[in-house]
Design an enzyme around this catalytic site. Sequence first.
Site, mmCIF file in Angstrom:
data_model
loop_
_atom_site.group_PDB
_atom_site.id
_atom_site.type_symbol
_atom_site.label_atom_id
_atom_site.label_comp_id
_atom_site.label_asym_id
_atom_site.label_seq_id
_atom_site.Cartn_x
_atom_site.Cartn_y
_atom_site.Cartn_z
ATOM 1 C CG HIS A 1 -1.612 1.196 1.149
ATOM 2 N ND1 HIS A 1 -2.973 0.963 0.314
ATOM 3 C CD2 HIS A 1 -1.615 2.595 1.467
ATOM 4 C CE1 HIS A 1 -3.817 2.160 0.513
ATOM 5 N NE2 HIS A 1 -3.017 3.152 1.654
ATOM 6 C CB CYS A 2 1.608 3.967 -3.091
ATOM 7 S SG CYS A 2 2.479 5.289 -2.559
ATOM 8 C CG PHE A 3 1.008 5.472 3.188
ATOM 9 C CD1 PHE A 3 -0.605 5.340 4.313
ATOM 10 C CD2 PHE A 3 1.647 4.310 3.701
ATOM 11 C CE1 PHE A 3 -0.503 4.116 5.139
ATOM 12 C CE2 PHE A 3 1.094 3.226 4.464
ATOM 13 C CZ PHE A 3 0.145 3.341 5.222
ATOM 14 N N GLY B 1 -2.585 6.884 -1.889
ATOM 15 C CA GLY B 1 -2.931 6.499 -1.168
ATOM 16 C C GLY B 1 -4.037 5.233 -1.562
#
Length: 277
Positions: free
Chosen positions: A120-122, A125
């Site tokens: 998951h890439c913050f 998002g």
Amino acid sequence: MYLKMLKLRLLNTIAPAYFFTATTVTFALQFYFFIPAIFENPDARINSSTLLHGAFFLFLILNALGNYVMTIRFPAASVQDAGPLVCSPRCADRVDAHYLLNGRHFCKLCKKVILRRDHHCFFTGNCIGNRNMRYFIMFCVYTSTTCLYCLVLGVAYLTVEYSISFENPLTFLTLLPLSVGYFFLGAIPGLQFFIVLMLYVWLGIGLTCAGFCCQQILLVARGQTWCQLRKGQVVQTRSPWRSNLSDVFGRQWVLGLFLPVQTVGRLQDHAADKKES
């Protein structure tokens, strides 16, 4: 558990805001300070060097932003799972995702079933998986190149405007602590101190994105995801590395190197989805 999820959701909001703020500041510094000062023309005309560097910077940053948008526009959600699956908050998996079956994960942040979830890439998002991996890799490539290019121009700007010599390799290492002291003593202006801070921001982001890019390309060539690597799962049937790269980058991969366009067709996406189901 719920406190951790709250922290992750907060990070999922702050990280994109940080990215767009850094992008806006970088754009302003380049066109209002760096390029006009470094390539200044006494005749008050826009010379070829200014146009060349301005066009090159626009090419880099527009590709970074374009691939950023494509990463969000083409999520890695599985089309076979129409609705989000309910996952127990006490599941033994990581707090942000729950492993289902056949390479699928239910992401608690995205609230979707992700096909071949990598991570998951913050900053975007959303999750990185089979459909947006190519855009994420190119986003890392152009973000890293943009930051390192801005770092070079920033060093040149400090040399031209403030007569700071970088001939000694230790100059860059001691630049930040010395600038902090000089700034609070009132010896240097605020703009110079801010640019010094941005040099280290660009260096950190550039090296981080370059590391992510190399890692993801290696994993894609091996036909493996970061989730599988972290869990120690071994890919039983590995395809040739050329086939694995083609699955992610598509047949028109050369076009995708220079333009943030879709190079993997929808039919290939549906085929991959059925294969994993």
